[in-house]
Design a protein around this motif. Structure first.
Motif, mmCIF file in Angstrom:
data_model
loop_
_atom_site.group_PDB
_atom_site.id
_atom_site.type_symbol
_atom_site.label_atom_id
_atom_site.label_comp_id
_atom_site.label_asym_id
_atom_site.label_seq_id
_atom_site.Cartn_x
_atom_site.Cartn_y
_atom_site.Cartn_z
ATOM 1 N N UNK A 5 0.703 -1.204 0.125
ATOM 2 C CA UNK A 5 0.013 0.075 -0.037
ATOM 3 C C UNK A 5 0.744 1.309 0.187
ATOM 4 N N UNK A 6 0.087 2.591 0.110
ATOM 5 C CA UNK A 6 0.925 3.731 0.009
ATOM 6 C C UNK A 6 1.190 4.202 1.524
ATOM 7 N N UNK A 7 0.315 4.254 2.149
ATOM 8 C CA UNK A 7 0.505 4.364 3.705
ATOM 9 C C UNK A 7 -0.343 3.712 4.859
ATOM 10 N N UNK A 8 0.314 3.432 6.009
ATOM 11 C CA UNK A 8 -0.349 2.359 6.961
ATOM 12 C C UNK A 8 -1.568 3.029 7.209
ATOM 13 N N UNK A 9 -2.019 3.914 7.690
ATOM 14 C CA UNK A 9 -3.102 4.283 8.137
ATOM 15 C C UNK A 9 -3.598 5.732 7.750
ATOM 16 N N UNK A 10 -4.695 6.076 8.059
ATOM 17 C CA UNK A 10 -5.027 7.627 7.886
ATOM 18 C C UNK A 10 -5.583 8.070 9.359
ATOM 19 N N UNK A 11 -5.464 9.319 9.649
ATOM 20 C CA UNK A 11 -6.049 9.915 10.760
ATOM 21 C C UNK A 11 -6.397 11.394 10.712
ATOM 22 N N UNK A 12 -7.466 11.754 11.293
ATOM 23 C CA UNK A 12 -7.924 13.232 11.234
ATOM 24 C C UNK A 12 -7.091 14.159 12.102
ATOM 25 N N UNK A 13 -6.397 15.173 11.139
ATOM 26 C CA UNK A 13 -5.597 15.862 12.204
ATOM 27 C C UNK A 13 -6.377 16.795 13.202
ATOM 28 N N UNK A 14 -7.557 16.878 13.126
ATOM 29 C CA UNK A 14 -8.168 17.837 14.081
ATOM 30 C C UNK A 14 -8.840 16.905 15.273
ATOM 31 N N UNK A 15 -9.354 15.737 15.160
ATOM 32 C CA UNK A 15 -9.870 15.223 16.256
ATOM 33 C C UNK A 15 -9.060 13.784 16.442
ATOM 34 N N UNK A 16 -8.148 13.373 15.582
ATOM 35 C CA UNK A 16 -7.291 12.072 16.100
ATOM 36 C C UNK A 16 -8.046 10.962 15.321
ATOM 37 N N UNK A 17 -9.312 10.874 14.848
ATOM 38 C CA UNK A 17 -10.087 9.768 14.528
ATOM 39 C C UNK A 17 -9.036 9.052 13.463
ATOM 40 N N UNK A 18 -9.230 7.618 13.685
ATOM 41 C CA UNK A 18 -8.243 6.722 12.949
ATOM 42 C C UNK A 18 -9.231 5.895 12.044
ATOM 43 N N UNK A 19 -9.050 5.815 10.756
ATOM 44 C CA UNK A 19 -9.914 5.085 9.754
ATOM 45 C C UNK A 19 -9.593 3.679 10.188
ATOM 46 N N UNK A 20 -10.759 2.774 10.498
ATOM 47 C CA UNK A 20 -10.637 1.482 10.939
ATOM 48 C C UNK A 20 -11.696 0.404 10.181
ATOM 49 N N UNK A 21 -11.270 -0.862 9.942
ATOM 50 C CA UNK A 21 -12.060 -1.795 9.302
ATOM 51 C C UNK A 21 -13.398 -1.854 10.125
ATOM 52 N N UNK A 22 -14.786 -1.902 9.441
ATOM 53 C CA UNK A 22 -15.897 -2.300 10.160
ATOM 54 C C UNK A 22 -16.032 -3.287 10.690
ATOM 55 N N UNK A 23 -15.170 -4.571 10.124
ATOM 56 C CA UNK A 23 -15.288 -5.770 10.420
ATOM 57 C C UNK A 23 -14.163 -6.394 11.324
ATOM 58 N N UNK A 24 -13.144 -5.485 11.560
ATOM 59 C CA UNK A 24 -11.962 -6.176 12.098
ATOM 60 C C UNK A 24 -11.009 -4.940 12.895
ATOM 61 N N UNK A 25 -10.681 -5.343 13.997
ATOM 62 C CA UNK A 25 -10.034 -4.199 14.981
ATOM 63 C C UNK A 25 -8.789 -3.899 14.382
ATOM 64 N N UNK A 26 -8.714 -3.376 13.109
ATOM 65 C CA UNK A 26 -7.275 -3.078 12.470
ATOM 66 C C UNK A 26 -7.531 -1.818 11.567
ATOM 67 N N UNK A 27 -6.346 -0.896 11.248
ATOM 68 C CA UNK A 27 -6.658 0.124 10.696
ATOM 69 C C UNK A 27 -6.419 -0.204 9.189
#
Ligand code: ADP
Ligand code: ZN
Ligand code: ZN
Length: 733
Positions: A437-459
């Motif tokens: 992939x391009x980068x491991x994970x994405x996060x929101x710079x303002x609130x810190x939300x990390x995009x996670x899989x709805x099925x699995x506890x991973x980013x």
């Protein structure tokens, strides 16, 4: 006679074998025969696992099979399949399905035989016509006719294949037959996998080095029976990368064939190591049958039948080839024995290396496991033979470990300088980064939300070319977010670098050298992988970048630089094999470099430059690493000093998985056997999970497996844990 038949049904609760009376016309039926049997209201396919003259079932209740199929399997394989079922906590039906002809069991009464078709070949007149069309008496040959003749010069082809390849219709081929240029006959259809063109070098026997000669004679002596106990027939060939292990395998197989016996050669995955399979095909021609995962059902069946009938006596293939239907087995070779692909992930979760040991012992055959990075299990248990030098005594590449603390980009200045050197001298480099992939994970710079899989506890991992973020565990993917659903901010940060992004950096850095990417996204499918390897091999210079795929046993003679990015990332997994894996990955990648006259160099980038696995890999010191690893394992009671069984319980909603795991843990109560856990695991594919690990002394392993099986059966029948499902993994990796 009474046949004891194991029905091939997925139902776990059904425990065979069941007795059937054989009518006179089924006198040929024996252990290994396949029968269609009446079973209640159903017709099932079954395998005969035993024969007897009497039965406990009253005579008036005994019924007869409906039909005996033409094909079956050798009795030896029936025993092996049942052993796998027992050893790996599976069912007899699943164990047996491993040894049956490909495609069997999918339809109850389908008979398995060769596919027949019409074949065209040239007559003498046809051969003359192919080289000089004007020599043919009568009307001039048309373009299609000439194309068809030309295509047959290399040998006969199926008529269907010929019309596909040349555009000539059946009528055209028939016309050639009428004119006496072509004969058409019925024959057996066979399709062989095409492995050509991936730099398979050295067509004939080389003069062996002293080390190779010693290794070979050690194996051949064991094949000839110079062993006091079956254990003595198992040889571990520890040869550094480039020491010529494949040549030893080839000549050991040749010796085996000379003795009238058959051989099995296990390779990690043919798509990733096409050179090895190709070298066997080159050396032994039609005596080789190649089985691999991308063969169609019919092709697989054809190769299987050639082995079963003894037309082919060498089987080359991945883990399932350990069940090849060869008779009079003399040798099993396991290439790259450290490779994780030898363990099957689904039920039965067998380990082909262990099955190979069992099968070799059963057949009185020798076992030859080769690698540059032996597993601690093999190092401790097998007879060691070592080849400490490269062919031509070429030096091992110099390995530098460089620290990455404080770095902003993925490449260390020293790596950049080395790659620039490769570019300026027009050489070749391989760069390993075990992250797609391009980068491991994405996060929101303002609130810190990390995009996670709805099925699995991973980013979710960002893939730029695909324009998506996706889960590497369950395959879920969604569009790239342009704003945060929680706070509405449009500022999204990307973290870390994967192969996709690294490729872009390298393209800029290595320009004008070509950059080839090899990972599951860039090269999906066997053809694409072969294609990337072939293009890198044939290019005069360039950079190959990718995941662990680039560290497999490829033999490119002109690679002068190897780079491992983030080499200690794998050490941070909570797994007792993390060190072993890291050592093998780095040492294997290092082995791809410096095989030619220009020598080679390797740079290993890591946060912790002092990690034990990296230090030993940098020093090409497998023995030192193994000594340390074995004493650590002994202290902690891990394999090879104990046997592990892993049980994972899962459920849709939280609750049953935990209660079931606790209940199983309570039931496995044996002296000397300890239970680790139960402990929760991260949610996967929408299921909550809990696992426990059962740790038993090596010689109590079978007892522990039985205890686990009984515990799982009891707990799964208990309504208190409704909703839980179970998976048992013996020797988990
Ligand atoms: P390994 O599997 O141990 O890494 P390979 O079997 O790929 O090594 O051998 C490395 C190279 O050396 C291959 O190109 C092979 O053809 C060549 N080779 C092997 N044995 C000999 C030999 N005895 N003489 C010359 N070349 C050899
Ligand atoms: Zn936000
Ligand atoms: Zn997922």
């Amino acid at each position: 006679m009474i046949a004891q038949v194991e029905p091939l049904t997925p139902a776990r609760a059904l425990r065979g074998p069941f007795d059937y009376r054989l009518p006179g016309e089924m006198a040929g039926v024996d252990v290994g025969s396949m029968l269609v049997i009446p079973f209640g209201q159903r017709r099932l396919l079954g395998v005969v696992v035993g024969m007897s003259e009497t039965s406990d079932v009253p005579a008036e209740r005994l019924v007869e099979p409906l039909k005996a199929l033409e094909s079956g399997v050798p009795a030896e394989l029936v025993r092996l399949g049942l052993w796998v079922a027992e050893e790996y906590c599976s069912t007899p039906a699943r164990g047996l399905s491993l040894v049956l002809p490909p495609g069997a069991g999918t339809g109850a009464s389908r008979s398995i035989g060769p596919r027949r078709a019409l074949f065209a070949s040239l007559t003498a007149a046809g051969r003359a016509a192919a080289s000089d069309p004007s020599s043919v008496p009568g009307p001039r040959l048309g373009g299609r006719q000439r194309a068809a003749l030309g295509a047959l010069v290399g040998g006969s082809l199926s008529v269907a294949g010929l019309t596909r390849a040349t555009g000539a219709g059946h009528a055209t081929v028939r016309a050639l037959e009428t004119r006496g240029l072509v004969v058409i006959e019925r024959g057996e259809l066979r399709s062989r996998p095409d492995l050509s063109g991936v730099g398979a070098r050295a067509g004939s026997d080389s003069v062996l080095t002293d080390y190779q000669r010693e290794a070979l004679s050690s194996v051949v002596a064991r094949m000839d029976g110079a062993a006091d106990s079956p254990g003595d027939r198992r040889v571990l060939l520890h040869g550094v990368t480039g020491s010529g292990k494949t040549e030893v395998y080839l000549q050991a197989v040749a010796a085996c064939l000379e003795r009238g016996r058959s051989a099995i050669v296990l390779v990690p995955e043919i798509a990733l190591t096409p050179q090895t399979a190709a070298r066997f095909e080159q050396r032994f021609g039609d005596a080789v049958a190649v089985l691999h995962s991308k063969l169609g059902a019919a092709e697989r069946r054809d190769e299987w039948l050639r082995l079963r009938r003894g037309e082919a006596r060498v089987c080359v293939g991945p883990r399932s080839a350990v069940f090849a239907p060869v008779s009079n087995l003399g040798l099993i070779v396991i290439d790259e024995e450290h490779d994780a692909s030898y363990k099957q992930e689904g039920d039965p979760r067998y380990d082909a290396r262990t099955v190979a040991e069992r099968r070799a012992a059963q057949a009185g055959a020798a076992l030859l496991a080769g690698t540059a990075t032996p597993r601690p299990e093999s190092w401790a248990r097998l007879v060691r033979v070592s080849m400490p030098e490269r062919v031509d005594s070429r030096a091992m590449p110099r390995v530098e470990v460089v620290g990455t603390a404080g770095m902003t980009g993925p490449l260390h200045p020293r790596t950049i300088a080395a790659l620039e050197g490769v570019r300026d001298r027009r050489e070749k480099a391989i760069v390993l980064l075990n992250r797609r992939g391009w980068s491991n994970f994405l996060s929101c710079r303002s609130c810190g939300r990390v995009w996670e899989c709805p099925q699995c506890d991973v980013t979710l991992v960002f893939h730029r070319a695909a324009g998506r973020v996706s889960c590497h565990h369950c395959g879920h993917s969604e569009g790239v977010p342009d704003s945060c659903p929680d706070c509405g901010s449009v500022s999204v940060a990307r973290h870390g670098a994967g192969t996709e992004r690294l490729e872009q950096d390298l393209v800029a850095l290595a320009d004008p050298l070509p950059v080839f990417r090899l990972d599951a996204d860039a090269a999906a499918g066997r053809g694409a992988i072969l294609d990337v390897l072939r293009r890198f091999d044939q290019a005069p210079s360039g950079v190959l970048v990718g995941t662990q795929m680039v560290a497999k046993g490829h033999d490119f003679p002109d690679v002068t630089l190897g780079v491992v990015i983030d080499a200690d990332s794998t050490l941070r997994f909570p797994d007792f094999r993390a060190e072993e894996r890291t050592f093998a990955l780095v040492a294997q990648l290092a082995g791809r470099s410096g095989r030619g006259e220009r020598g080679g160099r390797v740079i290993v980038q890591a946060l912790d430059t002092d990690a034990r696995a990296l230090r030993h890999a940098a020093g090409h010191d497998a023995e030192g690493f193994l000594a340390g690893e074995l004493s650590r394992r002994q202290l902690l009671r891990y394999p090879p000093y104990a046997s592990l069984v892993r049980v994972v319980c899962s459920a849709r909603e939280p609750g049953p998985e935990a209660s079931a795991a606790a209940a199983i843990a309570a039931r496995v109560d044996l002296p000397g056997v300890s239970v680790l856990g139960p402990a929760p695991l991260f949610r996967l594919k929408g299921r909550e999970r809990a696992q426990l690990i059962v740790k038993a002394p090596v010689d109590e392993r079978a007892v522990a497996v039985r205890a686990v099986r009984r515990a799982v059966e009891a707990v799964s029948a208990d309504k208190a844990h409704r909703g839980a499902s179970y998976s048992v993994d013996v020797d988990p990796q």
